[in-house]
Design a protein around this motif. Structure first.
Motif, PDB file in Angstrom:
ATOM      1  N   VAL A  72       0.753  -1.083   0.195  1.00 14.80           N
ATOM      2  CA  VAL A  72       0.044   0.015   0.311  1.00 14.80           C
ATOM      3  C   VAL A  72       0.986   1.316  -0.177  1.00 14.80           C
ATOM      4  CG1 VAL A  72      -1.803  -1.482   1.648  1.00 14.80           C
ATOM      5  CG2 VAL A  72      -0.089  -0.271   2.567  1.00 14.80           C
ATOM      6  N   GLN A  73       0.753   2.644  -0.278  1.00 15.13           N
ATOM      7  CA  GLN A  73       1.160   3.718   0.240  1.00 15.13           C
ATOM      8  C   GLN A  73       1.291   4.644   1.550  1.00 15.13           C
ATOM      9  OE1 GLN A  73       2.974   5.565  -2.759  1.00 15.13           O
ATOM     10  NE2 GLN A  73       3.719   6.389  -1.017  1.00 15.13           N
ATOM     11  N   VAL A  74       2.484   4.089   1.640  1.00 15.30           N
ATOM     12  CA  VAL A  74       1.992   5.108   3.067  1.00 15.30           C
ATOM     13  C   VAL A  74       2.643   6.174   3.360  1.00 15.30           C
ATOM     14  CG1 VAL A  74       3.516   3.929   5.574  1.00 15.30           C
ATOM     15  CG2 VAL A  74       2.736   2.394   4.027  1.00 15.30           C
ATOM     16  N   ALA A  75       1.824   6.949   4.755  1.00 17.36           N
ATOM     17  CA  ALA A  75       1.789   8.112   3.905  1.00 17.36           C
ATOM     18  C   ALA A  75       2.248   7.969   5.954  1.00 17.36           C
ATOM     19  CB  ALA A  75       1.179   8.785   3.851  1.00 17.36           C
ATOM     20  N   VAL A  76       3.968   9.000   6.446  1.00 17.15           N
ATOM     21  CA  VAL A  76       3.968  10.122   7.767  1.00 17.15           C
ATOM     22  C   VAL A  76       3.727  10.535   8.524  1.00 17.15           C
ATOM     23  CG1 VAL A  76       5.746   9.102   9.219  1.00 17.15           C
ATOM     24  CG2 VAL A  76       5.339   7.286   7.775  1.00 17.15           C
ATOM     25  N   ALA A  91       7.463  16.565   1.821  1.00 20.25           N
ATOM     26  CA  ALA A  91       8.525  15.999   2.247  1.00 20.25           C
ATOM     27  C   ALA A  91       9.041  16.521   0.478  1.00 20.25           C
ATOM     28  CB  ALA A  91       9.422  15.816   3.081  1.00 20.25           C
ATOM     29  N   ASP A  92      10.264  16.588  -0.007  1.00 24.57           N
ATOM     30  CA  ASP A  92      10.678  15.109  -0.970  1.00 24.57           C
ATOM     31  C   ASP A  92      11.614  14.444  -0.714  1.00 24.57           C
ATOM     32  OD1 ASP A  92      12.166  17.793  -1.776  1.00 24.57           O
ATOM     33  OD2 ASP A  92      10.295  18.622  -2.917  1.00 24.57           O
ATOM     34  N   ALA A  93      12.549  14.505  -1.739  1.00 18.79           N
ATOM     35  CA  ALA A  93      13.489  14.109  -2.322  1.00 18.79           C
ATOM     36  C   ALA A  93      14.992  14.927  -1.394  1.00 18.79           C
ATOM     37  CB  ALA A  93      14.213  13.731  -2.918  1.00 18.79           C
ATOM     38  N   ASP A  94      14.682  16.690  -2.141  1.00 18.91           N
ATOM     39  CA  ASP A  94      15.973  17.717  -1.994  1.00 18.91           C
ATOM     40  C   ASP A  94      14.994  18.771  -0.483  1.00 18.91           C
ATOM     41  OD1 ASP A  94      16.701  17.617  -3.805  1.00 18.91           O
ATOM     42  OD2 ASP A  94      15.436  17.853  -4.946  1.00 18.91           O
ATOM     43  N   THR A  95      13.904  18.131  -0.173  1.00 14.93           N
ATOM     44  CA  THR A  95      13.811  19.327   1.816  1.00 14.93           C
ATOM     45  C   THR A  95      14.577  18.849   2.921  1.00 14.93           C
ATOM     46  OG1 THR A  95      11.323  18.295   1.128  1.00 14.93           O
ATOM     47  CG2 THR A  95      11.940  19.660   3.251  1.00 14.93           C
ATOM     48  N   PRO A  96      15.445  20.234   3.362  1.00 19.97           N
ATOM     49  CA  PRO A  96      16.473  20.470   4.217  1.00 19.97           C
ATOM     50  C   PRO A  96      15.763  19.694   5.587  1.00 19.97           C
ATOM     51  CG  PRO A  96      15.128  22.794   3.324  1.00 19.97           C
ATOM     52  CD  PRO A  96      14.732  21.512   2.750  1.00 19.97           C
ATOM     53  N   MET A  97      16.225  19.412   6.576  1.00 13.65           N
ATOM     54  CA  MET A  97      15.961  18.562   7.255  1.00 13.65           C
ATOM     55  C   MET A  97      16.018  19.799   8.207  1.00 13.65           C
ATOM     56  SD  MET A  97      16.463  18.658  11.086  1.00 13.65           S
ATOM     57  CE  MET A  97      18.781  18.664  11.162  1.00 13.65           C
ATOM     58  N   PRO A  98      16.523  21.541   8.671  1.00 13.30           N
ATOM     59  CA  PRO A  98      15.584  22.063   9.642  1.00 13.30           C
ATOM     60  C   PRO A  98      14.356  22.464   9.227  1.00 13.30           C
ATOM     61  CG  PRO A  98      17.799  22.817   9.223  1.00 13.30           C
ATOM     62  CD  PRO A  98      17.321  22.061   7.790  1.00 13.30           C
ATOM     63  N   LYS A 108      12.259   9.667   5.820  1.00 10.22           N
ATOM     64  CA  LYS A 108      12.345   9.934   3.958  1.00 10.22           C
ATOM     65  C   LYS A 108      13.491   9.568   2.843  1.00 10.22           C
ATOM     66  CE  LYS A 108      10.448  11.709   0.290  1.00 10.22           C
ATOM     67  NZ  LYS A 108       9.270  11.747  -0.438  1.00 10.22           N
ATOM     68  N   LYS A 109      14.939   9.725   3.332  1.00  8.31           N
ATOM     69  CA  LYS A 109      15.467   9.235   3.187  1.00  8.31           C
ATOM     70  C   LYS A 109      15.732   8.124   3.020  1.00  8.31           C
ATOM     71  CE  LYS A 109      17.483  13.086   2.298  1.00  8.31           C
ATOM     72  NZ  LYS A 109      17.756  13.156   0.970  1.00  8.31           N
ATOM     73  N   LYS A 110      15.023   7.105   4.434  1.00  7.75           N
ATOM     74  CA  LYS A 110      15.698   5.779   3.825  1.00  7.75           C
ATOM     75  C   LYS A 110      14.420   4.690   3.357  1.00  7.75           C
ATOM     76  CE  LYS A 110      17.203   3.882   8.459  1.00  7.75           C
ATOM     77  NZ  LYS A 110      16.555   3.179   9.815  1.00  7.75           N
ATOM     78  N   PHE A 111      13.171   5.361   3.181  1.00 13.22           N
ATOM     79  CA  PHE A 111      12.046   5.286   2.230  1.00 13.22           C
ATOM     80  C   PHE A 111      11.756   6.162   1.793  1.00 13.22           C
ATOM     81  CE2 PHE A 111      11.865   4.018   5.951  1.00 13.22           C
ATOM     82  CZ  PHE A 111      12.389   2.164   6.609  1.00 13.22           C
ATOM     83  N   PRO A 112      11.796   6.213   0.281  1.00 13.81           N
ATOM     84  CA  PRO A 112      12.085   7.567  -0.095  1.00 13.81           C
ATOM     85  C   PRO A 112      10.302   7.841  -0.949  1.00 13.81           C
ATOM     86  CG  PRO A 112      13.494   6.590  -1.302  1.00 13.81           C
ATOM     87  CD  PRO A 112      13.324   5.650  -0.252  1.00 13.81           C
ATOM     88  N   LYS A 113      10.597   6.950  -1.042  1.00 13.18           N
ATOM     89  CA  LYS A 113       8.840   6.448  -1.640  1.00 13.18           C
ATOM     90  C   LYS A 113       7.089   6.600  -0.647  1.00 13.18           C
ATOM     91  CE  LYS A 113      10.930   3.849  -5.746  1.00 13.18           C
ATOM     92  NZ  LYS A 113      10.024   2.232  -6.460  1.00 13.18           N
ATOM     93  N   VAL A 114       7.552   6.899   0.028  1.00 19.34           N
ATOM     94  CA  VAL A 114       6.533   7.236   1.498  1.00 19.34           C
ATOM     95  C   VAL A 114       6.945   8.424   1.147  1.00 19.34           C
ATOM     96  CG1 VAL A 114       6.454   6.821   3.617  1.00 19.34           C
ATOM     97  CG2 VAL A 114       6.874   4.777   2.303  1.00 19.34           C
ATOM     98  N   HIS A 115       5.038   8.809   1.310  1.00 18.34           N
ATOM     99  CA  HIS A 115       4.970  10.826   1.603  1.00 18.34           C
ATOM    100  C   HIS A 115       5.614  10.781   3.358  1.00 18.34           C
ATOM    101  CE1 HIS A 115       2.791   9.879  -2.672  1.00 18.34           C
ATOM    102  NE2 HIS A 115       1.793   8.844  -1.350  1.00 18.34           N
ATOM    103  N   VAL A 116       5.924  11.757   3.366  1.00 17.08           N
ATOM    104  CA  VAL A 116       5.937  11.594   4.784  1.00 17.08           C
ATOM    105  C   VAL A 116       5.936  13.604   5.040  1.00 17.08           C
ATOM    106  CG1 VAL A 116       8.017  12.656   6.085  1.00 17.08           C
ATOM    107  CG2 VAL A 116       7.716  10.634   4.783  1.00 17.08           C
ATOM    108  N   ALA A 117       5.277  13.848   5.773  1.00 15.66           N
ATOM    109  CA  ALA A 117       4.621  15.251   6.016  1.00 15.66           C
ATOM    110  C   ALA A 117       4.830  15.532   7.442  1.00 15.66           C
ATOM    111  CB  ALA A 117       3.460  15.100   5.410  1.00 15.66           C
ATOM    112  N   THR A 135      -0.551  13.651  -3.068  1.00 14.44           N
ATOM    113  CA  THR A 135      -0.243  12.416  -2.097  1.00 14.44           C
ATOM    114  C   THR A 135      -2.347  11.624  -1.567  1.00 14.44           C
ATOM    115  OG1 THR A 135      -1.393  14.346  -0.215  1.00 14.44           O
ATOM    116  CG2 THR A 135       1.289  13.606  -0.266  1.00 14.44           C
ATOM    117  N   CYS A 136      -2.895  11.845  -3.146  1.00 16.06           N
ATOM    118  CA  CYS A 136      -3.866  11.440  -2.450  1.00 16.06           C
ATOM    119  C   CYS A 136      -4.271   9.806  -3.094  1.00 16.06           C
ATOM    120  CB  CYS A 136      -5.573  12.822  -3.390  1.00 16.06           C
ATOM    121  SG  CYS A 136      -5.220  11.973  -5.013  1.00 16.06           S
TER     122      CYS A 136
END
Length: 390
Positions: A72-76, A91-98, A108-117, A135-136
Motif C-alpha cells: 500500500v501507499q504509506v504516509a507518515v 517532504a521531497d527528496a531535496d527537503t532540508p532537515m531543518p 524520508k531518506k530511508k523510504f523515498p517513495k513514502v509520503h512524509v509530512a 498524496t491523494c
C-alpha cells in the motif's frame, strides 16, 4: 531490570498532582464526547507514548513502514519537533532537515517513495494527505508521536512503553516523566514494551504481563533493539560491532532523550566508551563541533566515533569536523525485533486492519460492489472500523 532508569523527584509531587487535574479533565472531555475526535475513511495507525523521552518510536514507525510499503501507499505524519518551518510541509527528496525535523528527515531518506509530512495540527495534516493531488493515493497514515493528540481517532492506537521506564512505576510531570496518568494506557489497542533485554526469562515476561494489567481487548508485545553494522558517515567501509576490539576507544556522540540504553548496549564491545551527551533533538553549533573535535583528538589510539541515525541527520551537514573525525565517524543503525515469536501475529493484525479499511483494498471494493447491487438498502456511507472490532 525494568524501571531502573526512573527517578522520582518527591518534592515536586504536589505540582504533579495539580498537573494531573488538568490532564484528567481534558481526557474526560474527550471521553464524554464534549471534545470531538475525528475519524477518517483511510486506515490511521498512531504510534506514541505517555512519557517524556525516547521509547523507540522512530524504529517502530520504520518497522511499520517496512511492513506496509510493498502493498500500500504509506504516509507518515508527525509534528516535526524543533523544525524551522510552520504549518503543513510535505517532504521531497531535496527537503532540508531543518524544514521537517530530524526524525521525518531520517524516514524520508530511508523510504523515498513514502509520503512524509509534518503538521502540528494532525487533523489538517491527514486531510491534506488524502486530498492533495500529490498524496491523494495515500492508503494508510502512520501518526508519529500522537498518543496525546486526541483530535484524531486512530483505527489502531499503539502505545510504546520503555522496559527501563515502565509507566506503572513512574509519576506525572514534573516529579516523574509521565505526560498523563497511567490510566491513559487504557486507550491503547496494542501495547509494546520496548528495549527489552535479549535474555529475558519466561517468568519475567509473565511478571511484566501481569504488572501491565491490560484489558482483554488490548494485546501486549515485547520488542528488543537490534543494532546493525556500523556505517561510515563520510568515508571508509562498514564495520561489524563484533569487530570492535575491547581496548578500542569509542567517542559516543548523542543528542537523544535516553542515551543510557545505547551506552549500556555498547559496553560488551568496548571497555572505553566516552559519551558526549547533548539534549534531545539538539541542534549542533560550531562551538559544539569544536568541542567534539577536541575530545576526539585527546583520546588515545585506537579510536573511533559513533553516533545515532537521528543525530547523524543533524551532524552530517555541519562544517568544521576535523579530517581525522570524518574518517572515523560511524553511524549505528538500529531496528526492532519482536520477542516470544510474536512478529507474525503482530504483522497479521496490522495488515488485516489496513486491508479491511483501505479505500483501495480488494475487500473494500467487493463490499462497495455488493452495496451497488443492493442499492435499495440504506446506510452506504464510508466508515472507519475500529481495530477492537476486528
Amino acid at each position: 531490570m525494568e524501571g531502573d532508569f526512573i527517578t522520582i523527584h518527591k518534592g515536586l509531587l504536589p505540582l504533579s498532582w495539580l498537573y494531573g487535574i488538568g490532564v484528567r479533565f481534558r481526557n474526560q472531555l474527550y471521553d464524554l464526547g464534549i471534545l470531538k475526535s475525528k475519524a477518517f475513511n483511510v486506515p490511521v495507525i498512531s504510534v506514541g507514548n505517555i512519557t517524556v523521552g525516547g521509547s523507540g518510536k522512530t524504529p517502530h514507525v520504520e518497522y511499520l513502514v517496512g511492513l506496509l510499503k510493498e502493498s500500500v501507499q504509506v504516509a507518515v505524519l508527525s509534528r516535526g519537533y524543533k523544525r524551522k518551518s510552520k504549518g503543513y510541509v510535505l517532504a521531497d527528496a531535496d527537503t532540508p532537515m531543518p524544514m521537517i525535523g530530524d526524525e521525518s528527515y531520517q524516514i524520508k531518506k530511508k523510504f523515498p517513495k513514502v509520503h512524509v509530512a509534518v503538521d502540528k495540527k494532525r487533523v489538517e495534516g491527514i486531510e491534506r494527505l488524502i486530498t492533495d493531488e500529490e498524496t491523494c493515493n495515500t492508503d494508510v497514515v502512520l501518526l508519529d508521536d500522537a498518543y496525546q493528540h486526541r483530535h484524531v481517532k486512530p483505527g489502531i492506537n499503539i502505545l510504546l512503553v520503555d522496559y527501563h521506564r515502565l509507566i506503572i512505576y513512574d509519576q506525572l510531570l514534573p516529579a516523574g516523566r509521565l505526560r498523563e496518568p497511567k490510566q491513559g494506557k487504557n486507550r491503547a489497542d496494542i501495547v509494546i514494551v520496548t528495549k527489552c533485554p535479549k535474555d529475558l526469562k519466561p517468568m519475567e515476561f509473565r511478571v511484566l504481563t501481569k504488572a501491565m494489567n491490560l484489558y482483554p481487548y488490548q494485546k501486549l508485545y515485547f520488542t528488543t533493539l537490534n543494532y546493525k553494522d556500523l556505517m561510515p558517515v563520510f568515508c571508509g567501509e562498514k564495520r561489524k560491532l563484533s569487530e570492535i576490539k575491547p581496548e578500542e576507544n569509542i567517542l559516543l556522540i548523542t543528542g537523544i532523550a535516553s542515551p543510557r540504553q545505547i551506552i549500556y548496549d555498547l559496553q560488551p564491545y568496548s571497555e572505553h566508551i566516552v559519551p558526549m551527551t547533548f539534549g534531545d533533538h539538539h541542534q549542533f553549533t560550531k562551538k559544539d563541533i569544536q568541542k567534539i573535535n577536541e575530545r576526539f583528538e585527546e583520546m588515545p589510539e585506537p579510536k573511533i566515533a559513533i553516533t545515532t541515525e537521528k543525530d547523524n541527520t543533524r551532524l552530517f551537514g555541519m562544517e568544521g569536523l576535523s579530517e581525522e573525525l570524518r574518517h572515523r565517524l560511524f553511524v549505528l543503525p538500529v531496528e526492532i525485533t519482536f520477542m516470544l515469536d510474536q512478529q507474525e501475529e503482530f504483522n497479521q493484525k496490522i495488515l488485516g486492519y489496513v486491508q479491511k479499511n483501505s479505500r483501495n483494498s480488494i475487500l473494500v471494493k467487493g463490499k462497495d460492489d455488493h452495496k451497488a447491487a443492493n442499492s435499495d438498502r440504506s446506510g452506504n456511507g464510508s466508515r472507519t472500523i475500529s481495530f477492537r472490532n476486528n
